[in-house]
Design an enzyme around this catalytic site. Structure first.
Site, PDB file in Angstrom:
ATOM      1  N   HIS A 347      -2.646   2.133   2.676  1.00 29.06           N
ATOM      2  CA  HIS A 347      -2.250   1.490   1.419  1.00 29.06           C
ATOM      3  C   HIS A 347      -1.371   0.275   1.685  1.00 29.06           C
ATOM      4  O   HIS A 347      -1.619  -0.822   1.165  1.00 29.06           O
ATOM      5  CB  HIS A 347      -1.511   2.523   0.556  1.00 29.06           C
ATOM      6  N   GLU A 348      -0.325   0.450   2.508  1.00 30.48           N
ATOM      7  CA  GLU A 348       0.625  -0.647   2.733  1.00 30.48           C
ATOM      8  C   GLU A 348      -0.021  -1.804   3.487  1.00 30.48           C
ATOM      9  O   GLU A 348       0.208  -2.967   3.160  1.00 30.48           O
ATOM     10  CB  GLU A 348       1.858  -0.135   3.485  1.00 30.48           C
ATOM     11  N   HIS A 351      -1.985  -4.052   1.218  1.00 29.66           N
ATOM     12  CA  HIS A 351      -1.233  -5.052   0.457  1.00 29.66           C
ATOM     13  C   HIS A 351      -1.226  -6.387   1.210  1.00 29.66           C
ATOM     14  O   HIS A 351      -1.308  -7.460   0.595  1.00 29.66           O
ATOM     15  CB  HIS A 351       0.204  -4.588   0.216  1.00 29.66           C
ATOM     16  N   GLU A 371      -2.486  -2.799  -6.824  1.00 30.32           N
ATOM     17  CA  GLU A 371      -2.164  -1.431  -6.433  1.00 30.32           C
ATOM     18  C   GLU A 371      -3.430  -0.580  -6.264  1.00 30.32           C
ATOM     19  O   GLU A 371      -3.529   0.229  -5.343  1.00 30.32           O
ATOM     20  CB  GLU A 371      -1.232  -0.791  -7.454  1.00 30.32           C
ATOM     21  N   HIS A 431       1.853   0.510 -10.781  1.00 34.57           N
ATOM     22  CA  HIS A 431       1.408   1.754 -10.146  1.00 34.57           C
ATOM     23  C   HIS A 431       0.695   2.666 -11.134  1.00 34.57           C
ATOM     24  O   HIS A 431      -0.034   3.575 -10.726  1.00 34.57           O
ATOM     25  CB  HIS A 431       2.600   2.495  -9.537  1.00 34.57           C
TER      26      HIS A 431
END
Length: 530
Positions: A347-348, A351, A371, A431
């Protein structure tokens, strides 16, 4: 524009042209001087070796191959040569000739081989035998090829004819992998074997994925959490706050025996969280590379800095463009352990991919799409890894934030996220507005209704009462990646995401009559985006 301004511009242009010409002449002259100095140093070094054959072990049948030339500020010269004998490379025969500014011999540095001469350069053992024997030793390397090379092996000092066989293929993370096997060309005896890639493989006792292999770098006194294939490094942030971290912060993890962590959640061994972070960053890199041909976050092959133990009981993780790093906290210390599981790390890192491509604005519907993109590809990293402990699912952060932080089949089950699009979705926290994109992805992948996947039961409703048939998450992810990297922009909203993904579906799978196009359209309608 006034005439005075125009005249000044012409004069300035003329001045710049003259300056540029002078700079070009100076540069060419400097380059020629440097090349001339290098050539003179090489010529002097060759002459010094020839004039002192006893010192260098240089004789008939030998030749020198220039490898490097360094000229110090005071003119001192250091010329590095590799050596050949009867045209064969001499392993251990390399040397450096140290000279003064006039080319006079000062000293020398030499490999162990003093005299590389052997009785014969004709091998008794055929190349094919060496190649097949090396392949048999290459465990864990797939799609392997084996290339033998005849050399003079003198790494220990005594020269002998040898086969140096390089096995090249693919490792278990999809990274380039290889091994070099050296055998005596007369007896077939193995002399030594070592990794072709400049890396080491450590054992990590992880929190979330069991015992895993991690790519590390050997250094004096042990090993470091530097991945030589993908380029990322993993550091201990020493619990400083995320706002205080830059690329130079923290302490690089090192270890004496290349065995890391203790496999426990809420571990007192600080390397345990580092194992998960390091390995899962590698899985994320590999997913993007092997699925989309993307070489890292910015598609330039450069790895990020990964920090664990950020803040005090920081129950979060985040990506920072400014320091090109991922930061992970230790959880709340009660129910949530370190935030370093597979889908969280994926996920990170995503980004960063989004920032490098569509750069979806982190507010309103664009922020929700940002997100959702990270949730989608974090989920896909988990599926890609195929780990027996942390299996692929549609539950985001189920390992580090049990039982899950968000879920895709019915996002509203968290009490905050949106299942369906409305005009008010853009007013939600990003989110929570991401729920619409996550729900779309689940429906496009698995379809509507009740379903059990990898032991998890899902029951995904539709907002319009329709029935949706999924096309599988690999196709859905491929469509989303192309939409993100080709069609979306910083201000894309959910309606724009529908258009972008339909264009992507046409590009990848055909026109409006294709099953993939129809599934994408049906999934968007099912979450209220028409």
């Amino acid at each position: 524009m006034s005439p005075t301004s125009s005249q000044r511009r012409h004069l300035a242009a003329a001045s710049l042209a003259v300056t540029a010409a002078l700079v070009a002449v100076t540069f060419q002259t400097g380059a020629a001087t440097a090349a001339s100095g290098r050539d003179a140093a090489i010529a002097s070094a060759r002459a010094n070796v020839a004039h002192h054959p006893g010192d260098f072990g240089f004789g008939a049948g030998q030749d020198l191959v220039v490898k490097d030339v360094i000229i110090d500020a005071d003119g001192t010269q250091h010329v590095r040569f590799d050596r050949t004998y009867q045209g064969l490379p001499v392993v251990g025969g390399d040397l450096v000739v140290h000279q003064n500014a006039r080319g006079g011999l000062l000293d020398s540095s030499r490999g162990r081989a003093h005299d590389p001469k052997v009785k014969s350069t004709r091998p008794s053992v055929p190349a094919q035998a060496s190649a097949s024997g090396a392949l048999a030793q290459a465990e864990g390397i797939t799609a392997a090829t084996s290339t033998p090379e005849l050399v003079i092996w003198a790494a220990e000092g005594t020269p002998r004819l040898a086969w140096r066989t390089t096995v090249a293929g693919v490792g278990d993370h999809g990274q380039p992998a290889g091994q070099v096997v050296v055998t005596d060309a007369d007896t077939g005896e193995q002399i030594e074997a070592y990794a072709a890639e400049h890396q080491a493989v450590g054992t990590g006792h992880s929190e979330y994925t069991g015992d895993v292999r991690i790519d590390t770098t050997a250094q004096t006194g042990g090993y470091a959490l530097k991945d030589p294939t993908r380029g990322h490094v993993t550091k201990d942030a020493k619990n400083v706050s995320s706002s205080s971290i830059n690329a130079n912060s923290g302490t690089l993890f090192t270890d004496a025996d290349n065995v890391w962590g203790d496999g426990r959640k809420f571990s007192t061994d600080r390397a345990t969280a580092a194992v998960d972070a390091h390995a899962n960053t590698a899985w994320t890199y590999d997913y993007y590379l092997n699925t989309f041909g993307r070489r890292g976050i910015k598609n330039d092959g450069k790895g990020a800095t990964v920090f664990v133990h950020v803040g005090t009981k920081w129950d979060n993780a985040q990506w920072s463009d400014s320091c090109f790093c991922m930061m992970t906290g230790d959880g709340d210390g009660v129910t949530d352990p370190e935030q370093v599981d597979l889908d969280t790390m994926g996920h990170e890192m995503t980004h960063g991919v989004t920032s490098a491509t569509a750069n979806l604005r982190y507010s309103g519907e664009s922020g929700g799409l940002n997100e959702a993109t990270s949730d989608i590809f974090g989920t896909m990293v988990e599926w890609y890894a195929g780990n027996a402990v942390d299996k692929g699912d549609y539950l985001f952060s189920d390992q580090s934030t049990p039982p899950w932080l968000r879920r895709m089949d019915k996002p509203s089950l968290d009490g905050r996220s949106a299942d369906c699009w409305t005009k008010k979705v853009g007013q939600l926290d990003v989110h929570n507005s991401s729920g619409v994109g996550n729900h779309w992805f689940y429906l496009a992948s698995e379809g509507s209704g009740s379903k059990t996947v990898n032991g998890v039961t899902y029951n995904s409703p539709t907002c319009n009462g329709s029935t949706v048939t999924g096309i599988g998450n690999q196709k859905a992810a491929a469509i989303w990646y192309r939409a993100l990297t080709v069609y979306m922009t910083s201000t894309t909203d959910y309606k724009g995401a529908r258009t972008a993904s339909l264009n992507a579906a046409k590009d990848l799978y055909g026109g409006t009559a294709s099953a993939e196009y129809k599934a994408v359209a049906a999934a968007w309608s099912a979450v209220g985006v028409a």
